[in-house]
Design a protein around this motif. Sequence first.
Motif, PDB file in Angstrom:
ATOM      1  N   ILE A 124       0.870  -1.171   0.000  1.00 16.85           N
ATOM      2  CA  ILE A 124       0.000   0.000   0.000  1.00 16.85           C
ATOM      3  C   ILE A 124       0.909   1.224   0.000  1.00 16.85           C
ATOM      4  CG2 ILE A 124      -1.863   1.231   1.175  1.00 16.85           C
ATOM      5  CD1 ILE A 124      -2.661  -1.579   0.264  1.00 16.85           C
ATOM      6  N   ILE A 125       0.846   2.010  -1.055  1.00 18.55           N
ATOM      7  CA  ILE A 125       1.705   3.189  -1.173  1.00 18.55           C
ATOM      8  C   ILE A 125       0.823   4.430  -1.033  1.00 18.55           C
ATOM      9  CG2 ILE A 125       3.408   4.397  -2.578  1.00 18.55           C
ATOM     10  CD1 ILE A 125       3.945   1.752  -4.027  1.00 18.55           C
ATOM     11  N   LEU A 126       0.914   5.072   0.113  1.00 19.46           N
ATOM     12  CA  LEU A 126       0.056   6.214   0.415  1.00 19.46           C
ATOM     13  C   LEU A 126       0.693   7.505  -0.075  1.00 19.46           C
ATOM     14  CD1 LEU A 126      -0.910   5.162   4.049  1.00 19.46           C
ATOM     15  CD2 LEU A 126      -2.370   5.022   2.022  1.00 19.46           C
ATOM     16  N   GLY A 127      -0.138   8.388  -0.597  1.00 24.57           N
ATOM     17  CA  GLY A 127       0.339   9.677  -1.061  1.00 24.57           C
ATOM     18  C   GLY A 127       0.495  10.662   0.090  1.00 24.57           C
ATOM     19  N   PRO A 128       0.852  11.895  -0.236  1.00 19.66           N
ATOM     20  CA  PRO A 128       1.078  12.891   0.820  1.00 19.66           C
ATOM     21  C   PRO A 128      -0.196  13.349   1.514  1.00 19.66           C
ATOM     22  CG  PRO A 128       1.277  13.904  -1.349  1.00 19.66           C
ATOM     23  CD  PRO A 128       1.169  12.435  -1.574  1.00 19.66           C
TER      24      PRO A 128
ATOM     25  N   LEU B  13      -7.496  13.538  -0.243  1.00 23.18           N
ATOM     26  CA  LEU B  13      -7.597  12.705  -1.439  1.00 23.18           C
ATOM     27  C   LEU B  13      -8.885  11.893  -1.428  1.00 23.18           C
ATOM     28  CD1 LEU B  13      -6.230  11.719  -4.026  1.00 23.18           C
ATOM     29  CD2 LEU B  13      -5.067   9.969  -2.667  1.00 23.18           C
ATOM     30  N   LEU B  14      -9.256  11.368  -0.264  1.00 18.32           N
ATOM     31  CA  LEU B  14     -10.503  10.611  -0.170  1.00 18.32           C
ATOM     32  C   LEU B  14     -11.697  11.491  -0.501  1.00 18.32           C
ATOM     33  CD1 LEU B  14      -9.764   8.562   3.077  1.00 18.32           C
ATOM     34  CD2 LEU B  14      -9.888   7.663   0.748  1.00 18.32           C
ATOM     35  N   ARG B  15     -11.691  12.721  -0.047  1.00 19.02           N
ATOM     36  CA  ARG B  15     -12.810  13.631  -0.348  1.00 19.02           C
ATOM     37  C   ARG B  15     -12.872  13.937  -1.840  1.00 19.02           C
ATOM     38  NH1 ARG B  15     -10.838  16.266   4.576  1.00 19.02           N
ATOM     39  NH2 ARG B  15     -12.243  15.707   6.296  1.00 19.02           N
ATOM     40  N   GLU B  16     -11.724  14.037  -2.482  1.00 19.11           N
ATOM     41  CA  GLU B  16     -11.715  14.306  -3.917  1.00 19.11           C
ATOM     42  C   GLU B  16     -12.274  13.121  -4.706  1.00 19.11           C
ATOM     43  OE1 GLU B  16      -7.872  17.351  -4.010  1.00 19.11           O
ATOM     44  OE2 GLU B  16      -7.664  15.286  -4.734  1.00 19.11           O
TER      45      GLU B  16
ATOM     46  N   GLY C 105      -6.926  14.019  -8.362  1.00 23.91           N
ATOM     47  CA  GLY C 105      -6.086  14.910  -7.590  1.00 23.91           C
ATOM     48  C   GLY C 105      -4.703  15.084  -8.193  1.00 23.91           C
ATOM     49  N   VAL C 106      -3.924  15.946  -7.568  1.00 22.58           N
ATOM     50  CA  VAL C 106      -2.552  16.179  -8.017  1.00 22.58           C
ATOM     51  C   VAL C 106      -1.646  15.029  -7.597  1.00 22.58           C
ATOM     52  CG1 VAL C 106      -2.807  18.684  -8.011  1.00 22.58           C
ATOM     53  CG2 VAL C 106      -2.064  17.513  -5.924  1.00 22.58           C
ATOM     54  N   ASP C 107      -2.109  14.210  -6.693  1.00 20.91           N
ATOM     55  CA  ASP C 107      -1.351  13.039  -6.264  1.00 20.91           C
ATOM     56  C   ASP C 107      -2.311  11.854  -6.184  1.00 20.91           C
ATOM     57  OD1 ASP C 107      -2.631  13.142  -3.569  1.00 20.91           O
ATOM     58  OD2 ASP C 107      -1.424  14.952  -3.365  1.00 20.91           O
ATOM     59  N   PHE C 108      -1.799  10.709  -5.786  1.00 20.07           N
ATOM     60  CA  PHE C 108      -2.629   9.505  -5.726  1.00 20.07           C
ATOM     61  C   PHE C 108      -2.018   8.535  -4.730  1.00 20.07           C
ATOM     62  CE2 PHE C 108       0.187   9.437  -9.419  1.00 20.07           C
ATOM     63  CZ  PHE C 108       1.001   8.368  -9.123  1.00 20.07           C
ATOM     64  N   SER C 109      -2.829   7.612  -4.265  1.00 18.88           N
ATOM     65  CA  SER C 109      -2.353   6.465  -3.504  1.00 18.88           C
ATOM     66  C   SER C 109      -2.593   5.221  -4.341  1.00 18.88           C
ATOM     67  CB  SER C 109      -3.086   6.361  -2.166  1.00 18.88           C
ATOM     68  OG  SER C 109      -2.758   7.443  -1.319  1.00 18.88           O
TER      69      SER C 109
ATOM     70  N   THR D  91      -0.832  -2.441 -10.426  1.00 23.85           N
ATOM     71  CA  THR D  91      -1.015  -1.406  -9.423  1.00 23.85           C
ATOM     72  C   THR D  91      -2.384  -0.782  -9.618  1.00 23.85           C
ATOM     73  OG1 THR D  91       0.056   0.446  -8.278  1.00 23.85           O
ATOM     74  CG2 THR D  91       0.050   0.529 -10.694  1.00 23.85           C
ATOM     75  N   LEU D  92      -3.062  -0.599  -8.512  1.00 25.05           N
ATOM     76  CA  LEU D  92      -4.471  -0.201  -8.492  1.00 25.05           C
ATOM     77  C   LEU D  92      -4.575   1.182  -7.860  1.00 25.05           C
ATOM     78  CD1 LEU D  92      -7.327  -2.490  -7.129  1.00 25.05           C
ATOM     79  CD2 LEU D  92      -6.943  -0.238  -6.137  1.00 25.05           C
ATOM     80  N   ILE D  93      -5.214   2.098  -8.576  1.00 27.13           N
ATOM     81  CA  ILE D  93      -5.352   3.472  -8.102  1.00 27.13           C
ATOM     82  C   ILE D  93      -6.833   3.781  -7.934  1.00 27.13           C
ATOM     83  CG2 ILE D  93      -4.975   5.915  -8.642  1.00 27.13           C
ATOM     84  CD1 ILE D  93      -2.828   3.288 -10.292  1.00 27.13           C
ATOM     85  N   PRO D  94      -7.306   4.106  -6.731  1.00 25.87           N
ATOM     86  CA  PRO D  94      -8.705   4.512  -6.564  1.00 25.87           C
ATOM     87  C   PRO D  94      -8.979   5.802  -7.325  1.00 25.87           C
ATOM     88  CG  PRO D  94      -7.706   3.934  -4.445  1.00 25.87           C
ATOM     89  CD  PRO D  94      -6.592   4.035  -5.436  1.00 25.87           C
ATOM     90  N   VAL D  95     -10.067   5.807  -8.084  1.00 26.61           N
ATOM     91  CA  VAL D  95     -10.477   6.985  -8.850  1.00 26.61           C
ATOM     92  C   VAL D  95     -11.992   7.127  -8.737  1.00 26.61           C
ATOM     93  CG1 VAL D  95      -8.537   6.803 -10.475  1.00 26.61           C
ATOM     94  CG2 VAL D  95     -10.727   5.679 -11.003  1.00 26.61           C
TER      95      VAL D  95
END
Length: 556
Positions: A372-376, A381-384, A392-396, A419-423
Amino acid sequence: MSHTKRKTALIIGSGFGGLSLGIRLQSLGFDTTILEKLDAPGGRAYQKRTQGGYVFDMGPTVITVPHFIEELFALERDKGMLAEPDYPEHVLTGERVREGESGGPRTREYVRLVPILPFYRIYFDDGTFFDYDGDPESTRRQIQVLAPGDLAGYERFHADAEAIFKRGFLELGYTHFGDLPTMLRVVPDLLKLDAVRTLFSFTSRYFESPKLRQVFSFEPLLVGGNPLSVPAIYAMIHFVEKTWGIHYAMGGTGELVRAFVRKFEELGGRIRYGAEVEEVLVTDDRGRPVRRPVGKRVARGVRLTGGEELSADLVVSNGDWANTYLKMVPPQARLVNTDLRVRAAKQSMSLLVVYFGFRDDGQPLDLRHHNIILGPRYEELLREIFGDRVLGVDFSQYLHVPTLTDPSLAPPGHHAAYTLIPVPHNGSGLNWEVEGPRLVERVFDFLEERGYIPGLRARLTHREFITPDYFEGTLGAYLGNAFGPEPILAQSAYFRPHNRSEDVRNLYLVGAGAQPGGGTPSVMMSAKMTARLIAHDFGIHPEIRDGVPEGAGAAD
């Protein structure tokens, strides 16, 4: 069984829910046919093989609660076992997980499961990490390093999460909330356990460290839930994983899917591929067409694209809940699950998933099987994703590298990964033909530049990806959601889609869109719940009421 003529069942979809239910219906004495739109089984758990020798699980990769799997492989034709088996104590406590023993004797006849440790390596944006392995001593040691002031909070969290697990999973796990009284009976317990506040708020009561708040709240993302919105009952996931561990099916999750298919067919079940269902055929109780949403409505079978009609005594959808009603069940047959109600439900997030293969090149990977690679940013990010529905400008991301455990999924000297990115889902209006390739490039840049996979671009030998458009178009998910209705409090238990249709008799649901919710253990639980409802409705086990054997479940 005393029935002279076998009842027939049609199941729409061969995901884990459809296959698990198919096995159970065969054991109850039904003649069951699973209708699958794709060319192979699995649904969201479809497995893809490339000409270059790579094997990619396209969906679920985390397997837990192996005795659920063992129970399915132990079923026999016409035996009708729906009560809980008498599991040995070590199965219920998971004490042998760390000894390398995954699954029971029947499971090992069909598939090889191996335990994975750590469960996840959770990377923070500053380069530090937390190895989540379910071992309290290991957890305490790492907390001592990351945030020693939170050690006492961890002890309280551990105790309270265990209480939620015991009530919410062990005692109520198979309860089908088909009516309000069943729901209302458990509300006092949930309030007492503080299980109705949001999970992130619940976790924040115990931990001051932002990192630990993330470690102990991220797991609902793996079933489509927003930690800022899901009820704290999802703290049980921590104990589900801690108790039974995380497992991997050698050959990939697709091997488990094929094992379920084999079991289903051994019991006499049948699967048809390339069989897309266009409509559930509904009549009144006299077999006449239904013209308006009043009176009795009965499922009689399905119509496939192309016009072929199949009749059956019951129909079950393992497909997307929203599109089952919006696209397959005629509106004149729906009084409860109307277009307005279904469209108003909140759908889970979606995903961009990148499948790629790369050369080993002799460079060791400082990664684990599950990463699990968390962004800054976490809350923002969850709200976005869930609220604003923007990129967003970043991602987890969740980076899965199964070849660290199972080299057979790639050619010699290579790794297979995804690799899976929530969108956001497709209610966002995002153009994935444009945004998809852009995000993929950002992901590759990140993995290489941050040192997760050094020199990745030069080593790539295969790459492809899916977006919410895949979930909407290929998998038939409303708005391209990846996990069904979002598991918020207002869409949980009684308020989540019912496994027995409120509109049409002999129509049922199973899988992530029904109760209890998403995730492979819950989907297998959903199959047992639906099987119990069917058994009661068809007089096979009349002592079962609304999915719960008399003397058990929510009333206890």
